[in-house]
Design a protein around this motif. Structure first.
Motif, PDB file in Angstrom:
ATOM      1  N   VAL A  43     -21.218  -2.171  20.404  1.00  7.87           N
ATOM      2  CA  VAL A  43     -21.325  -3.352  19.540  1.00  7.87           C
ATOM      3  C   VAL A  43     -21.783  -4.541  20.380  1.00  7.87           C
ATOM      4  CG1 VAL A  43     -20.105  -4.954  18.023  1.00  7.87           C
ATOM      5  CG2 VAL A  43     -19.522  -2.515  17.988  1.00  7.87           C
ATOM      6  N   ILE A  44     -22.880  -5.154  19.948  1.00  6.26           N
ATOM      7  CA  ILE A  44     -23.394  -6.366  20.584  1.00  6.26           C
ATOM      8  C   ILE A  44     -22.981  -7.547  19.711  1.00  6.26           C
ATOM      9  CG2 ILE A  44     -25.487  -7.643  21.200  1.00  6.26           C
ATOM     10  CD1 ILE A  44     -26.769  -4.853  21.713  1.00  6.26           C
ATOM     11  N   ALA A  45     -22.374  -8.551  20.328  1.00  6.43           N
ATOM     12  CA  ALA A  45     -21.940  -9.745  19.602  1.00  6.43           C
ATOM     13  C   ALA A  45     -22.791 -10.932  20.034  1.00  6.43           C
ATOM     14  CB  ALA A  45     -20.471 -10.031  19.873  1.00  6.43           C
ATOM     15  N   CYS A  46     -23.207 -11.731  19.050  1.00  4.54           N
ATOM     16  CA  CYS A  46     -23.964 -12.960  19.310  1.00  4.54           C
ATOM     17  C   CYS A  46     -23.209 -14.122  18.678  1.00  4.54           C
ATOM     18  CB  CYS A  46     -25.352 -12.899  18.685  1.00  4.54           C
ATOM     19  SG  CYS A  46     -26.393 -11.583  19.315  1.00  4.54           S
ATOM     20  N   ARG A  47     -23.077 -15.213  19.415  1.00  9.05           N
ATOM     21  CA  ARG A  47     -22.443 -16.425  18.887  1.00  9.05           C
ATOM     22  C   ARG A  47     -23.436 -17.572  18.990  1.00  9.05           C
ATOM     23  NH1 ARG A  47     -16.832 -17.800  21.290  1.00  9.05           N
ATOM     24  NH2 ARG A  47     -16.274 -16.160  19.801  1.00  9.05           N
ATOM     25  N   TYR A  48     -23.736 -18.175  17.844  1.00  9.12           N
ATOM     26  CA  TYR A  48     -24.643 -19.306  17.752  1.00  9.12           C
ATOM     27  C   TYR A  48     -23.826 -20.540  17.401  1.00  9.12           C
ATOM     28  CZ  TYR A  48     -27.679 -15.258  16.925  1.00  9.12           C
ATOM     29  OH  TYR A  48     -28.314 -14.039  17.001  1.00  9.12           O
ATOM     30  N   VAL A  49     -23.919 -21.588  18.209  1.00  2.30           N
ATOM     31  CA  VAL A  49     -23.132 -22.802  17.991  1.00  2.30           C
ATOM     32  C   VAL A  49     -24.067 -23.960  17.667  1.00  2.30           C
ATOM     33  CG1 VAL A  49     -21.500 -24.433  19.006  1.00  2.30           C
ATOM     34  CG2 VAL A  49     -21.314 -21.995  19.546  1.00  2.30           C
ATOM     35  N   PHE A  50     -23.776 -24.634  16.553  1.00  2.00           N
ATOM     36  CA  PHE A  50     -24.535 -25.796  16.083  1.00  2.00           C
ATOM     37  C   PHE A  50     -23.660 -27.037  16.170  1.00  2.00           C
ATOM     38  CE2 PHE A  50     -26.501 -22.179  14.151  1.00  2.00           C
ATOM     39  CZ  PHE A  50     -27.847 -22.495  14.097  1.00  2.00           C
ATOM     40  N   ASP A  51     -24.304 -28.219  16.253  1.00  2.00           N
ATOM     41  CA  ASP A  51     -23.525 -29.449  16.270  1.00  2.00           C
ATOM     42  C   ASP A  51     -23.296 -30.013  14.881  1.00  2.00           C
ATOM     43  OD1 ASP A  51     -26.027 -30.514  15.782  1.00  2.00           O
ATOM     44  OD2 ASP A  51     -26.091 -31.731  17.578  1.00  2.00           O
ATOM     45  N   ASP A  52     -24.037 -29.560  13.913  1.00  2.00           N
ATOM     46  CA  ASP A  52     -23.726 -29.863  12.518  1.00  2.00           C
ATOM     47  C   ASP A  52     -24.089 -28.617  11.727  1.00  2.00           C
ATOM     48  OD1 ASP A  52     -26.519 -30.014  12.314  1.00  2.00           O
ATOM     49  OD2 ASP A  52     -26.529 -32.192  12.216  1.00  2.00           O
ATOM     50  N   GLY A  53     -23.747 -28.584  10.479  1.00  2.00           N
ATOM     51  CA  GLY A  53     -23.943 -27.376   9.693  1.00  2.00           C
ATOM     52  C   GLY A  53     -25.346 -26.820   9.784  1.00  2.00           C
ATOM     53  N   ALA A  54     -25.448 -25.534  10.038  1.00  2.00           N
ATOM     54  CA  ALA A  54     -26.743 -24.871  10.117  1.00  2.00           C
ATOM     55  C   ALA A  54     -27.283 -24.657   8.709  1.00  2.00           C
ATOM     56  CB  ALA A  54     -26.597 -23.533  10.822  1.00  2.00           C
ATOM     57  N   THR A  55     -28.566 -24.886   8.543  1.00  2.00           N
ATOM     58  CA  THR A  55     -29.197 -24.618   7.253  1.00  2.00           C
ATOM     59  C   THR A  55     -29.430 -23.113   7.119  1.00  2.00           C
ATOM     60  OG1 THR A  55     -31.457 -24.782   8.085  1.00  2.00           O
ATOM     61  CG2 THR A  55     -30.404 -26.852   7.342  1.00  2.00           C
ATOM     62  N   THR A  56     -29.708 -22.700   5.906  1.00  2.00           N
ATOM     63  CA  THR A  56     -29.997 -21.288   5.656  1.00  2.00           C
ATOM     64  C   THR A  56     -31.206 -20.835   6.460  1.00  2.00           C
ATOM     65  OG1 THR A  56     -29.098 -21.505   3.435  1.00  2.00           O
ATOM     66  CG2 THR A  56     -30.510 -19.604   3.843  1.00  2.00           C
ATOM     67  N   SER A  57     -32.224 -21.674   6.555  1.00  2.00           N
ATOM     68  CA  SER A  57     -33.425 -21.289   7.306  1.00  2.00           C
ATOM     69  C   SER A  57     -33.148 -21.220   8.811  1.00  2.00           C
ATOM     70  CB  SER A  57     -34.593 -22.228   7.009  1.00  2.00           C
ATOM     71  OG  SER A  57     -34.284 -23.542   7.379  1.00  2.00           O
ATOM     72  N   GLU A  58     -32.272 -22.082   9.329  1.00  2.00           N
ATOM     73  CA  GLU A  58     -31.910 -22.020  10.755  1.00  2.00           C
ATOM     74  C   GLU A  58     -31.132 -20.736  11.058  1.00  2.00           C
ATOM     75  OE1 GLU A  58     -31.623 -26.701  12.012  1.00  2.00           O
ATOM     76  OE2 GLU A  58     -29.909 -25.799  10.971  1.00  2.00           O
ATOM     77  N   MET A  59     -30.219 -20.373  10.164  1.00  2.00           N
ATOM     78  CA  MET A  59     -29.475 -19.132  10.364  1.00  2.00           C
ATOM     79  C   MET A  59     -30.404 -17.921  10.258  1.00  2.00           C
ATOM     80  SD  MET A  59     -25.703 -19.764   8.745  1.00  2.00           S
ATOM     81  CE  MET A  59     -26.225 -20.259   7.120  1.00  2.00           C
ATOM     82  N   ALA A  60     -31.372 -17.969   9.341  1.00  2.00           N
ATOM     83  CA  ALA A  60     -32.333 -16.873   9.194  1.00  2.00           C
ATOM     84  C   ALA A  60     -33.186 -16.739  10.453  1.00  2.00           C
ATOM     85  CB  ALA A  60     -33.209 -17.100   7.973  1.00  2.00           C
ATOM     86  N   LEU A  61     -33.564 -17.869  11.044  1.00  5.23           N
ATOM     87  CA  LEU A  61     -34.343 -17.863  12.275  1.00  5.23           C
ATOM     88  C   LEU A  61     -33.582 -17.148  13.392  1.00  5.23           C
ATOM     89  CD1 LEU A  61     -37.054 -19.047  13.332  1.00  5.23           C
ATOM     90  CD2 LEU A  61     -35.758 -21.054  14.049  1.00  5.23           C
ATOM     91  N   LEU A  62     -32.296 -17.469  13.521  1.00  5.42           N
ATOM     92  CA  LEU A  62     -31.491 -16.834  14.562  1.00  5.42           C
ATOM     93  C   LEU A  62     -31.161 -15.389  14.220  1.00  5.42           C
ATOM     94  CD1 LEU A  62     -29.360 -19.897  15.524  1.00  5.42           C
ATOM     95  CD2 LEU A  62     -31.020 -18.714  16.955  1.00  5.42           C
ATOM     96  N   SER A  63     -31.067 -15.069  12.953  1.00  2.22           N
ATOM     97  CA  SER A  63     -30.882 -13.665  12.566  1.00  2.22           C
ATOM     98  C   SER A  63     -32.102 -12.842  12.953  1.00  2.22           C
ATOM     99  CB  SER A  63     -30.607 -13.543  11.069  1.00  2.22           C
ATOM    100  OG  SER A  63     -29.296 -13.986  10.791  1.00  2.22           O
ATOM    101  N   CYS A  64     -33.284 -13.455  12.896  1.00  2.00           N
ATOM    102  CA  CYS A  64     -34.501 -12.782  13.383  1.00  2.00           C
ATOM    103  C   CYS A  64     -34.365 -12.490  14.876  1.00  2.00           C
ATOM    104  CB  CYS A  64     -35.736 -13.635  13.123  1.00  2.00           C
ATOM    105  SG  CYS A  64     -36.230 -13.688  11.407  1.00  2.00           S
TER     106      CYS A  64
END
Length: 109
Positions: A43-64
């Motif tokens: 299992v590979i785990a990834c943690r993405y930390v934002f300073d304010d709420g991530a938009t749907t498109s930002e989360m999709a970008l990181l999911s890519c």
């Protein structure tokens, strides 16, 4: 919090860090503070930390980026992704390998 980042030279850790850094090229939104990764068995785990709420498109970008990471591994490997909002100046907790960290608190010249 003063958290130590693991820079051990195990082959799986090196492969994961290189894979994550390659996957992040062109996939880093402006509000992203840090990305850290680790692995446990298959299992590979990834943690993405934002300073304010991530938009749907930002989360999709990181999911890519996550898809690009897992593409470097064969079955039975899987990936989990965690999207966190931790406003600056609060220090986030990282997973084992820190692969991206934004410059913060820097005064522009």
């Amino acid at each position: 919090m003063n958290q130590k980042v693991d820079n051990a030279q195990d082959a799986n850790g090196v492969k994961l860090r290189l894979s994550a850094q390659r996957a992040l090229c062109g996939n880093i939104p402006r509000t992203l503070r840090s990305v850290s990764v680790e692995y446990h068995d298959t299992v590979i785990a990834c943690r993405y930390v934002f300073d304010d709420g991530a938009t749907t498109s930002e989360m999709a970008l990181l999911s890519c980026a996550g898809t690009e990471i897992i593409a470097d591994y064969n079955e039975p490997y899987t990936i989990t992704e965690e999207f966190m909002t931790i406003p600056f100046p609060i220090k986030p907790e990282y997973l084992r390998y820190l692969v991206y960290m934004r410059a913060e608190g820097v005064v522009a010249l």
